[in-house]
Write a protein that holds these residues in place. Structure first.
Motif, short mmCIF file in Angstrom:
data_model
loop_
_atom_site.label_atom_id
_atom_site.label_comp_id
_atom_site.label_asym_id
_atom_site.label_seq_id
_atom_site.Cartn_x
_atom_site.Cartn_y
_atom_site.Cartn_z
N GLY A 107 0.93 -1.19 -0.04
CA GLY A 107 0.28 0.10 0.18
C GLY A 107 1.07 0.87 -0.16
N THR A 108 1.71 1.14 -0.59
CA THR A 108 3.11 2.65 -0.19
C THR A 108 2.32 3.75 -1.22
OG1 THR A 108 4.95 0.72 -0.37
CG2 THR A 108 5.30 2.78 -1.00
N ARG A 109 1.94 4.52 -0.51
CA ARG A 109 1.96 5.46 -1.54
C ARG A 109 3.12 6.07 -2.65
NH1 ARG A 109 -1.30 8.01 -4.69
NH2 ARG A 109 -1.38 10.53 -4.04
N LEU A 110 3.00 5.65 -3.41
CA LEU A 110 4.07 6.61 -4.56
C LEU A 110 3.01 7.71 -5.17
CD1 LEU A 110 5.07 3.16 -5.30
CD2 LEU A 110 6.37 4.48 -4.32
N SER A 111 4.39 8.28 -5.90
CA SER A 111 4.14 9.33 -6.88
C SER A 111 5.16 9.46 -7.92
CB SER A 111 3.66 10.80 -6.50
OG SER A 111 4.92 11.20 -5.58
N ALA A 112 5.48 10.05 -8.89
CA ALA A 112 6.63 10.07 -10.35
C ALA A 112 7.79 11.29 -9.69
CB ALA A 112 6.28 10.29 -11.55
N THR A 113 8.82 10.54 -8.51
CA THR A 113 9.44 10.96 -8.13
C THR A 113 10.67 10.43 -7.58
OG1 THR A 113 9.28 10.93 -5.69
CG2 THR A 113 8.21 12.77 -6.50
N PRO A 114 11.85 11.22 -7.82
CA PRO A 114 12.88 10.64 -8.02
C PRO A 114 13.10 9.56 -6.64
CG PRO A 114 13.78 12.87 -9.16
CD PRO A 114 11.98 12.44 -8.61
N GLU A 115 12.68 10.45 -5.06
CA GLU A 115 12.67 9.73 -3.85
C GLU A 115 11.83 8.34 -4.22
OE1 GLU A 115 11.45 13.03 -4.44
OE2 GLU A 115 13.69 14.00 -4.07
N ASP A 116 10.53 8.83 -4.52
CA ASP A 116 10.17 7.24 -5.10
C ASP A 116 10.80 5.97 -5.98
OD1 ASP A 116 7.70 8.40 -3.11
OD2 ASP A 116 6.75 8.71 -4.17
N VAL A 117 11.26 6.66 -5.99
CA VAL A 117 12.84 5.51 -7.80
C VAL A 117 13.20 5.10 -6.80
CG1 VAL A 117 14.26 5.46 -9.44
CG2 VAL A 117 12.46 6.99 -8.93
N VAL B 194 3.75 7.18 -19.92
CA VAL B 194 4.33 8.19 -19.78
C VAL B 194 5.71 9.08 -20.19
CG1 VAL B 194 3.06 10.49 -19.45
CG2 VAL B 194 2.01 8.70 -19.53
N THR B 195 6.50 9.60 -20.45
CA THR B 195 7.19 10.49 -20.70
C THR B 195 7.28 11.02 -18.63
OG1 THR B 195 7.86 10.93 -22.22
CG2 THR B 195 9.32 12.37 -20.91
N GLY B 196 7.91 10.76 -17.70
CA GLY B 196 7.86 11.54 -16.56
C GLY B 196 7.77 10.62 -15.09
N SER B 197 7.27 9.29 -16.18
CA SER B 197 6.28 8.50 -14.76
C SER B 197 7.21 7.55 -13.96
CB SER B 197 4.75 7.60 -15.63
OG SER B 197 4.85 8.13 -15.66
N LEU B 198 6.97 7.41 -13.43
CA LEU B 198 8.14 6.30 -12.32
C LEU B 198 7.47 5.33 -13.22
CD1 LEU B 198 8.34 5.36 -8.13
CD2 LEU B 198 7.88 3.55 -10.08
N ILE B 199 8.70 3.96 -13.48
CA ILE B 199 8.68 2.93 -14.32
C ILE B 199 8.91 2.21 -13.41
CG2 ILE B 199 9.90 3.72 -16.06
CD1 ILE B 199 8.17 1.59 -17.97
N ARG C 249 13.26 3.18 -12.73
CA ARG C 249 13.29 4.60 -12.97
C ARG C 249 12.20 5.68 -13.44
NH1 ARG C 249 13.97 4.70 -18.26
NH2 ARG C 249 14.43 2.80 -19.53
N LEU C 250 12.77 6.42 -13.65
CA LEU C 250 11.47 7.94 -14.19
C LEU C 250 11.61 7.53 -15.75
CD1 LEU C 250 12.25 11.55 -11.80
CD2 LEU C 250 10.44 9.27 -11.79
N ALA C 251 10.77 7.74 -16.39
CA ALA C 251 10.11 7.25 -17.34
C ALA C 251 10.89 8.28 -18.77
CB ALA C 251 8.45 6.87 -18.10
N ARG C 252 11.13 7.62 -19.70
CA ARG C 252 11.65 8.49 -21.04
C ARG C 252 10.40 8.32 -21.79
NH1 ARG C 252 16.86 4.87 -20.96
NH2 ARG C 252 17.45 5.85 -18.58
#
Length: 164
Positions: free
Chosen positions: A86-96, A123-128, A114-117
């Protein structure tokens, strides 16, 4: 009236076949790799446009079963996704970093986060993230708009799930 309904279905099938034929001659660098084919979306009922993203690089990947077609793979994928719980994640370098550490701690040696290219199937910038399970990539992302997706993808010609 029946013919009008039938024609779009025939055109769609012809288009899908043409896409599959266009990629059938491509090589992946592996003698055992199957040719890519038209794929289905992992969650078409809740598609927010991500289905097209999932298919974005399918022409470069090996063929994999869809979610629900291979029980052992589905169980392995569930275990991968459960690592994040249930970890709350978003597209940030910290979450990577958080996701990377979670997969390492859980013992998944072959993973990339990593963050998507713009060349990635999201979508570019997503945490993937991608975790290799056998010859299948268990993929997931969190978009900058905080949408979460999970799907399967084949490996790339170099045998990885995501480019470094």
């Amino acid at each position: 009236m029946r013919l009008i309904r039938f024609v779009p279905a025939v055109l769609f099938m012809a288009f899908a076949a043409a896409c599959a034929e266009a990629t059938a001659g491509s090589t992946t660098g592996s003698a055992t790799a199957k040719s890519p084919r038209w794929t289905t979306c992992a969650d078409p009922a809740n598609d927010d446009g991500h289905c097209d993203m999932e298919r974005k690089d399918v022409h470069r990947r090996t063929v994999v079963p869809a979610i629900g077609q291979d029980e052992r793979l589905d169980e392995a994928a569930a275990a991968v996704h459960n690592v994040l719980g249930g970890t709350r994640l978003s597209a940030t370098p910290e979450d990577v970093v958080t996701v990377r550490q979670a997969f390492t701690t859980a013992g998944y040696a072959d993973h990339r986060v990593r963050l998507a290219r713009d060349t990635d199937p999201t979508v570019t910038g997503s945490l993937i993230y991608a975790v290799k399970v056998g010859d299948v990539c268990v993929m997931g992302d969190v978009t900058p708009s905080d949408r979460f997706h999970e799907w399967y993808a084949g490996v790339l010609p170099d045998g990885n799930c995501l480019a470094p």
